[in-house]
Design an enzyme around this catalytic site. Structure first.
Site, PDB file in Angstrom:
ATOM      1  N   GLY A 131      35.533  65.086  18.757  1.00 42.43           N
ATOM      2  CA  GLY A 131      35.864  63.897  17.972  1.00 42.43           C
ATOM      3  C   GLY A 131      34.821  62.811  18.134  1.00 42.43           C
ATOM      4  O   GLY A 131      34.225  62.375  17.175  1.00 42.43           O
ATOM      5  N   PHE A 132      34.634  62.370  19.362  1.00 41.77           N
ATOM      6  CA  PHE A 132      33.655  61.334  19.695  1.00 41.77           C
ATOM      7  C   PHE A 132      33.907  60.037  18.921  1.00 41.77           C
ATOM      8  O   PHE A 132      32.991  59.258  18.704  1.00 41.77           O
ATOM      9  CB  PHE A 132      32.217  61.838  19.467  1.00 41.77           C
ATOM     10  CG  PHE A 132      31.957  63.188  20.059  1.00 41.77           C
ATOM     11  CD1 PHE A 132      32.014  63.380  21.430  1.00 41.77           C
ATOM     12  CD2 PHE A 132      31.689  64.286  19.250  1.00 41.77           C
ATOM     13  CE1 PHE A 132      31.797  64.636  21.985  1.00 41.77           C
ATOM     14  CE2 PHE A 132      31.469  65.544  19.806  1.00 41.77           C
ATOM     15  CZ  PHE A 132      31.521  65.723  21.176  1.00 41.77           C
ATOM     16  N   GLY A 182      37.926  55.611  33.502  1.00 43.35           N
ATOM     17  CA  GLY A 182      37.415  56.530  32.477  1.00 43.35           C
ATOM     18  C   GLY A 182      36.081  57.128  32.884  1.00 43.35           C
ATOM     19  O   GLY A 182      35.316  56.528  33.631  1.00 43.35           O
ATOM     20  N   ALA A 205      42.020  59.726  29.995  1.00 40.30           N
ATOM     21  CA  ALA A 205      42.326  60.485  31.208  1.00 40.30           C
ATOM     22  C   ALA A 205      43.183  59.649  32.162  1.00 40.30           C
ATOM     23  O   ALA A 205      44.246  60.087  32.617  1.00 40.30           O
ATOM     24  CB  ALA A 205      41.034  60.917  31.891  1.00 40.30           C
ATOM     25  N   ILE A 215      38.065  60.840  40.703  1.00 34.48           N
ATOM     26  CA  ILE A 215      37.671  61.874  39.739  1.00 34.48           C
ATOM     27  C   ILE A 215      38.779  62.926  39.752  1.00 34.48           C
ATOM     28  O   ILE A 215      38.959  63.655  40.718  1.00 34.48           O
ATOM     29  CB  ILE A 215      36.302  62.470  40.106  1.00 34.48           C
ATOM     30  CG1 ILE A 215      35.228  61.362  40.129  1.00 34.48           C
ATOM     31  CG2 ILE A 215      35.923  63.570  39.116  1.00 34.48           C
ATOM     32  CD1 ILE A 215      35.061  60.589  38.830  1.00 34.48           C
ATOM     33  N   LEU A 216      39.527  62.976  38.669  1.00 34.05           N
ATOM     34  CA  LEU A 216      40.763  63.771  38.648  1.00 34.05           C
ATOM     35  C   LEU A 216      40.457  65.268  38.721  1.00 34.05           C
ATOM     36  O   LEU A 216      41.200  66.025  39.329  1.00 34.05           O
ATOM     37  CB  LEU A 216      41.557  63.452  37.382  1.00 34.05           C
ATOM     38  CG  LEU A 216      41.944  61.968  37.247  1.00 34.05           C
ATOM     39  CD1 LEU A 216      42.550  61.692  35.875  1.00 34.05           C
ATOM     40  CD2 LEU A 216      42.904  61.554  38.361  1.00 34.05           C
ATOM     41  N   ASN A 217      39.390  65.669  38.043  1.00 36.33           N
ATOM     42  CA  ASN A 217      38.937  67.061  38.104  1.00 36.33           C
ATOM     43  C   ASN A 217      37.410  67.049  38.049  1.00 36.33           C
ATOM     44  O   ASN A 217      36.831  66.848  36.977  1.00 36.33           O
ATOM     45  CB  ASN A 217      39.525  67.874  36.947  1.00 36.33           C
ATOM     46  CG  ASN A 217      39.088  69.339  36.995  1.00 36.33           C
ATOM     47  OD1 ASN A 217      37.981  69.654  37.441  1.00 36.33           O
ATOM     48  ND2 ASN A 217      39.956  70.230  36.556  1.00 36.33           N
ATOM     49  N   GLU A 220      32.899  58.498  28.599  1.00 35.40           N
ATOM     50  CA  GLU A 220      31.830  57.849  27.835  1.00 35.40           C
ATOM     51  C   GLU A 220      30.725  57.284  28.713  1.00 35.40           C
ATOM     52  O   GLU A 220      29.643  56.966  28.229  1.00 35.40           O
ATOM     53  CB  GLU A 220      32.426  56.732  26.961  1.00 35.40           C
ATOM     54  CG  GLU A 220      33.460  57.285  25.997  1.00 35.40           C
ATOM     55  CD  GLU A 220      34.008  56.268  25.013  1.00 35.40           C
ATOM     56  OE1 GLU A 220      34.489  56.695  23.953  1.00 35.40           O
ATOM     57  OE2 GLU A 220      33.972  55.056  25.291  1.00 35.40           O
TER      58      GLU A 220
END
Lengths: 210, 316, 738
Positions: free
Chosen positions: C244-245, C693, C516, C620-622, C696
């Site tokens: 999408g971006f 986030g 996220a 950092i979630l993943n 980006e």
């Protein structure tokens, strides 16, 4: 062992479960012409896709890509640009990767097609599919089937000694990251998992050498 | 894509005859360019003659010591042919610089010669284009022209020929072997095969209606150091801004052909003759009479600099 | 649940599942091609007809007449939709131009008709038979030509378009070292791999859309406004999105016309934009002109910093907020920023990955490189000298929630081998390549948004999470599963995640790198609610209970989760809302990019040789999928530096290079191995996840690092992106002619 399309015997069993179907197709070719009349002239087309025979009657304008996606509902092959500019539609026909958007199904009457669905399933992943998962060789997933079909064929091409733009000695073709990057450049990934895709291919190539 | 009727040709002669007898007929081989254009209705054939099953896919030695390349030999196979790699490396290199692996697996030798331009206005059916629709004017000349031609142009058209392969074929003095609908065969020197636009930019080759390419013949090898340098904005999968095919011979001689500069693979005798005087002299001879736009004037400098680079490489 | 106090210790801190580099749970579906995208819903709409959009051939004017008769008479054609027969349509609040144009035409390739036919081939062919007679009007298409007519836009997403602190003009005038430069960035195209696509079906007055959209709730709202329907009569599903971006933040013509086409044809219809239509039919990142003035002392310490940004859009559109990051990034007592917006008749400008920062840093971080050179200070050291731990406009009273820019700079420089860089341009050679290194800071504001979820625990201990959150390649499926697994003490495999359905609780959606952190915080809230119910059913006080290993434990007693859930299961729904911690604290993500390029001494071709960076974005979630987000964004930054440019033809008012052959984005061969380091950070003011986030941040500054490396390699300073070889050649010395 499979006989590749480049005139050499390769030890890579790239086509996984459907490799046995790589031999020359036995399905008879359909009639070779449309009637010389109006708009609704349809053509019979026989294709062997992922080892299974399909007999279709198609508008001759139907691309191989749309045949797969719309007629056979094999939607794993993606339409990114429909003009040969992105590689999302890459499939393997008669052992070679091509852009399925820029070819008509009728031009492949009697031929053997391997799509992403023919390489593996979620329950039984092809080694390349598994490597893409492990190395996160994708993000949105839309270019992914094309990348994987291409990657499988690229390893075959290197093994068959097909040179590339970055081959330093045209007569000495060997696996390298640089070779893979060049050869995979017809598959655009806008999410740009490029580094990870190279890692996945490197992984599979290494496994194969072991 | 407009509707068309489809037939699969059984022999070259039958294909050529069919092409003449059916209005709006076109041959289709790889299809990688023709179908792209048909989807946009830039090409609207009423009848497609599929020549893929003709047995024109061999590469054979000629009695003269050269190679006869079947019209249907795929780009991948031509580039990978051991004799081509050994004796005509510039051709392998040019082929491998073009398109992508997928496209090279499909694209044919004859089809590559007949590729049409990538001019953006040719591709936009809502815009004037003398090549696509004769007499409508040229939107490119005063438009966006960074990728377009500086040599061999006319007031009607500044399109480039996009092929890499054809540049190497031109360098190697290939001939194009054809059969006409009446069965007559002829060989066309590649220098005469592609036409300059003049006031008929829609006519791009010397082929007569229905005439089918059977093969492309390379004369015997000329030895020397073979180089193909393609300059482009990204590292792969892009058309040339400028490309140079060159063969350097031990006697300080050389020959040069250029892509990205002209409506046909560009080669000038005077440039070959200047080989011993170096890159600058070759560039001056090759670019004599250049007509540039604001956008593409850089191609002159770029051509000269690319020549300097390959001279340095050849003499290293 | 409301997040209005900094987070304390919570189950996420255990880090048993969250923070682990798990493979994506949607991976097997994606690598086998079995994940269904919007145009592929044979399973639910097996009889869909095919729609093909007819776009405007002019940029501005109106339709004098539109004649569909030939198209309607063509084989297989079921319907032709135009403004004349579409019925009254509203306009979504988030689109500037109408998604079905006519009689007024607002931009080139604006959709003017949809042809619906039995087959794709028939629809595409018949679309060429729709005859449109235009009344063309002159338009404005060139930003540089309209710059002086640009006005101050109304306050928008980023707040006031102008800011001023101290005495910028006075301080800049007196500064020992001054940089005053103007930079330009061109229009960019998102060029995501999956074209915008929708399958639409009606059942009575109810509409179902399978579409490709980043923001499900917005899509429902916008479709309701456009079709003048009630929101509850519209069902939107978007489980897989092929990129999408920002281009799929808002519904586009495919969705509106598929709905109208399906109504007209009386059966489901699917519509995808043809690739050559996308750049002119949809949105793009607008071009900018940016003037940057920096006044510093001889040590490079900034006293005055000014950033002005001009962009253009259709009437009623919004500016590209390229100067916003300059309000927060570097210190300096005297500051100004300004945005000005010109009216252009190009296609609609709108958000593309990191709107504002992506282009703002392309300019600002070259300016900083120029300042470093002017002061003879190392570019990394220059950034460290100008670091500031609080909002430099507001003062120390508004600290950053966490800001580890200096750590990113130091650790990133070490890993990359920055110390080997020769500060004098043009000194390093490798064969025909001039080699140089460059760096730039990454900065992206951190946004959070309300996000909800529903969590179900069944009698077998299985967990299902439902939210209308989307996964556009970002890894949402996986991090949401990780969050639920961590909160409920179950293995990742026990969690199923269902996304992208408007029947699920409304989420933050995907955009602005808020997805996220926000969406997992919403899942956290739902899990807290579920834990409360489950603990109670197990006879525990929820506050004392621990959920781990499939058990609920408290005071030496433990009860299996599945037993607590019981045969009927447990379902809980909640959302996370935010107080004013983002006002009390400046919140942003930071990083440092490093790049080595080679510039061909003859041809001026630039190739990236190495690229790496260090980034701080909270938890950092993943790390696996987060790293992918960063390398992908870095690559998009390379594209913006070296090749990406939508080229305007001012005679026709359109983007000429509107396909993927002519609008070039990086390919495999352009991108070397990329190194990503995450600097450890937890941000307790951002959310209970302590994350920020990351989607980006990686594009922000990446292109400037490339541009600065080009300068270091060859000594040619280019201030107009992209840095194509024709611009580089103008500055390269004449080569030795053999």
């Amino acid at each position: 062992m499979t006989v590749g399309n480049f005139g050499v015997v390769t030890r890579r069993t790239v086509l996984g479960a459907s490799a046995a179907a790589c031999a020359t197709s036995a399905i008879p070719r359909a009639q070779a012409a449309t009637p010389a009349k109006g708009d609704d002239a349809m053509v019979p087309v026989a294709l062997r896709i992922n080892g299974k025979d399909h007999h279709l009657t198609l508008d001759p304008r139907t691309t191989l890509l749309d045949t797969l996606r719309e007629h056979l509902r094999l939607t794993g092959t993606k339409k990114g640009c429909d003009h040969g500019q992105c590689g999302a539609c890459t499939v393997i026909v008669e052992g070679r990767r091509i852009n399925s958007c820029l070819t008509l199904a009728v031009m492949h009457d009697g031929e053997e097609v391997t799509t992403i669905e023919g390489l593996g399933s979620p329950e039984k992943l092809h080694p390349m599919q598994k490597a893409f998962v492990v190395h996160d060789g994708y993000q949105c997933g839309y270019c992914t089937p094309g990348q994987i079909c291409s990657a499988v064929a690229v390893l075959d091409e290197i093994e068959a000694g097909i040179p590339s733009h970055v081959t330093h000695d045209l007569n000495n073709v060997a696996f390298s990251d640089e070779e893979v990057r060049e050869r995979m450049s017809g598959n655009i990934c806008r999410c740009a998992a490029y580094s990870n895709i190279i890692a996945a291919i490197r992984d599979v190539a290494g496994e194969d050498k072991a | 894509m407009k509707t068309f009727t489809y037939e699969r040709a059984e022999s070259p002669a039958q294909a050529a005859a069919a092409a003449l007898s059916r209005p709006g007929a076109r041959f289709i081989a790889g299809g990688t360019n023709l179908l792209d254009l048909m989807k946009l209705q830039i090409e609207t054939p009423a009848h497609l003659i599929d020549v893929n099953r003709l047995e024109l896919d061999k590469i054979e030695a000629t009695n003269e010591g050269g190679l006869r390349i079947g019209a249907l030999v795929r780009n991948t196979d031509l580039a990978a042919d051991k004799r081509v790699r050994r004796d005509y490396a510039v051709l392998s290199r040019a082929l491998l610089a073009g398109a992508s692996g997928q496209l090279r697996n499909k694209a044919t030798t004859a089809g590559n010669l007949l590729q049409r331009t990538r001019c953006p206005y040719f591709y936009d059916t809502t815009k004037p284009c003398n090549k696509r629709k004769p007499g409508t004017g040229c939107a490119a000349m005063k438009g966006i022209s960074r990728n377009l031609a500086i040599m061999g142009t006319s007031d009607a058209c500044i399109a480039t020929h996009p092929s890499d392969m054809a540049v190497a074929m031109r360098l190697l003095d290939a001939t194009v072997d054809t059969v006409a609908p009446n069965g007559t065969k002829r060989s066309i020197p590649i220098a005469d095969f592609h036409r300059l636009p003049g006031d008929r930019p829609e006519v791009e080759s010397a082929l007569a209606p229905g005439e089918l390419i059977l093969s492309v013949t390379l004369p015997k090898p000329i030895g020397g150091t073979h180089i193909y340098r393609k300059v482009r904005d990204r590292a792969s999968y892009a058309f040339a801004l400028v490309s140079v095919a060159a063969v350097f011979t031990p006697d300080k001689g050389g020959r040069f052909a250029f892509g990205g500069l002209a409506p046909k693979p560009w080669r000038v005798d005077a440039a070959d003759a200047a080989a011993a005087q170096g890159a600058k002299a070759v560039a001056e001879a090759a670019l004599s009479g250049a007509r540039t736009t604001r956008d593409n004037a850089f191609k002159k400098d770029l051509t000269a600099r690319t020549l300097a680079s390959i001279f340095a490489e050849a003499r290293a | 649940m409301k997040f209005d106090q900094p987070a304390t210790i919570n189950p996420i801190d255990r880090g048993k599942v969250v923070g682990i580099p798990h493979d994506r749970i949607d991976g097997p579906a994606k690598v086998t091609g079995s994940a269904p995208y919007a145009y592929e819903r044979h399973d639910v709409a097996p009889n869909a007809a095919y729609g093909w959009i007819v776009g405007s051939a002019i940029a501005k004017g109106s339709i004098k007449s539109i004649d569909s008769r030939d198209a309607l008479a063509a084989p297989g054609v079921l319907a032709v939709v135009t403004h004349e027969n579409a019925g009254p349509l509203g306009k979504g609040s988030m689109n500037t131009a109408h998604l079905l144009g006519g009689p007024k035409i607002e931009h080139y390739d604006q959709a003017l008709a949809l042809v619906v036919a039995q087959t794709l081939e028939q629809a595409r062919d018949a679309a060429k038979l729709v005859r449109i007679d235009y009344a063309q009007e002159a338009g404005k298409f060139v930003l540089t030509a309209e710059k002086d007519t640009a006005v101050k836009p109304p306050a928008g997403f980023g707040g006031d378009p102008d800011s001023a602190v101290g005495d910028f003009a006075g301080a800049f005038g007196k500064a020992a070292v001054k940089i005053d430069r103007t930079y330009t960035t061109p229009d960019h195209s998102h060029a995501m791999m999956e074209p915008h696509a929708t399958t639409a079906a009606w059942l009575g007055g109810r509409l179902t859309l399978w579409t490709s959209n980043q923001m499900i709730a917005w899509a429902v709202k916008e479709m309701a406004l456009t079709l003048k329907m009630k929101r509850e009569d519209i069902h939107v599903m978007s489980p897989y999105i092929g990129g999408g971006f920002g281009s799929k933040l808002f519904v586009r013509a495919d969705a509106v016309l598929a709905a109208l086409g399906a109504r007209a044809a009386g059966r489901p219809v699917k519509v995808a934009l043809a690739r050559p239509q996308i750049p002119n039919n949809t949105t793009h990142r607008p071009a900018t002109i940016q003037r940057i003035r920096i006044g510093a002392d001889r040590n490079g310490v900034i006293d005055a910093i000014g950033h002005e940004c001009w962009s253009g859009d259709l009437p009623g559109g919004s500016p590209e907020t390229g100067a916003m990051q300059t309000r927060l990034l570097y210190g300096g007592k005297n500051r100004m920023t300004a945005h000005r917006l010109a009216t252009l008749d190009l296609p609609e400008g709108n958000a593309m990955r990191a709107p504002g920062e992506a282009v703002g840093l392309l300019a600002l971080e070259i300016a900083m490189d120029e300042l470093a050179e002017a002061c003879s200070v190392d570019p990394v050291e220059l950034r460290i000298r100008n670091d500031v731990q609080y909002d430099p406009e507001a003062g120390p009273g508004r600290p950053f929630s966490s800001r580890k820019l200096v750590e990113c700079l130091r650790q990133g420089a070490d890993r990359f081998g920055w110390a080997k860089r020769n500060p004098t341009p043009g000194q390093m050679r490798d064969g025909r390549w001039l080699v140089g290194m460059g760096m730039a800071v990454a900065f992206r504001n951190n946004l959070v948004g309300k996000s909800g979820a529903r969590v179900k625990v069944d009698g077998k201990g299985g967990v299902i999470v439902e939210t209308d959150m989307t996964d556009i390649g970002t890894g949402s499926y996986t991090i949401i599963a990780q969050t639920a697994a961590e909160m409920l003490g179950v293995p990742l495999e026990a969690v199923q995640v269902r996304l992208g359905d408007s029947k699920f609780p409304e989420s933050s959606g995907s955009g602005g790198q808020w997805g996220a952190n926000s969406s997992t915080a919403g899942v956290y809230a739902a899990c807290v609610a579920a834990r409360g119910i489950l603990a109670q059913k197990a006879g525990f006080n929820a506050d004392d209970a621990t959920f781990e290993d499939g058990m609920i434990k408290s005071g030496g007693r433990s009860v299996p989760l599945k037993q607590a859930a019981g045969r009927e299961g447990v379902s809980a729904e909640d959302s996370m809302e935010y107080g004013d911690l983002d006002k009390a604290y400046a919140q942003a993500t930071f990083g440092a990019h490093f790049c080595e390029v080679g510039v061909d001494m003859h041809t001026g071709e630039t190739r990236v040789r190495r690229m790496g960076g260090a980034f701080a974005a909270g938890r950092i979630l993943n790390p696996k999928s987060a790293r992918s987000q960063v390398i992908g964004a870095m690559t998009m930054g390379v594209g913006s530096a070296l090749m990406e440019e939508l080229i305007v033809d001012p005679r026709f008012g359109y983007f000429v290079n509107h396909d993927m052959a002519e609008y070039q984005v990086p390919v495999h061969a352009d991108i070397p191995d990329q190194d990503v380091l995450f600097v450890e950070e937890l941000d307790d003011k951002s959310s209970p996840m302590k994350a920020k986030g990351i989607g980006e941040l990686g594009i922000c500054g990446a292109g400037a690092a490339v541009a600065n490396a080009v300068y270091n390699a060859c000594g040619v300073r280019i201030r107009d992106y992209p840095l194509t070889l024709d611009k580089i050649l103008r500055g390269l010395p004449e080569p030795a002619f053999a």
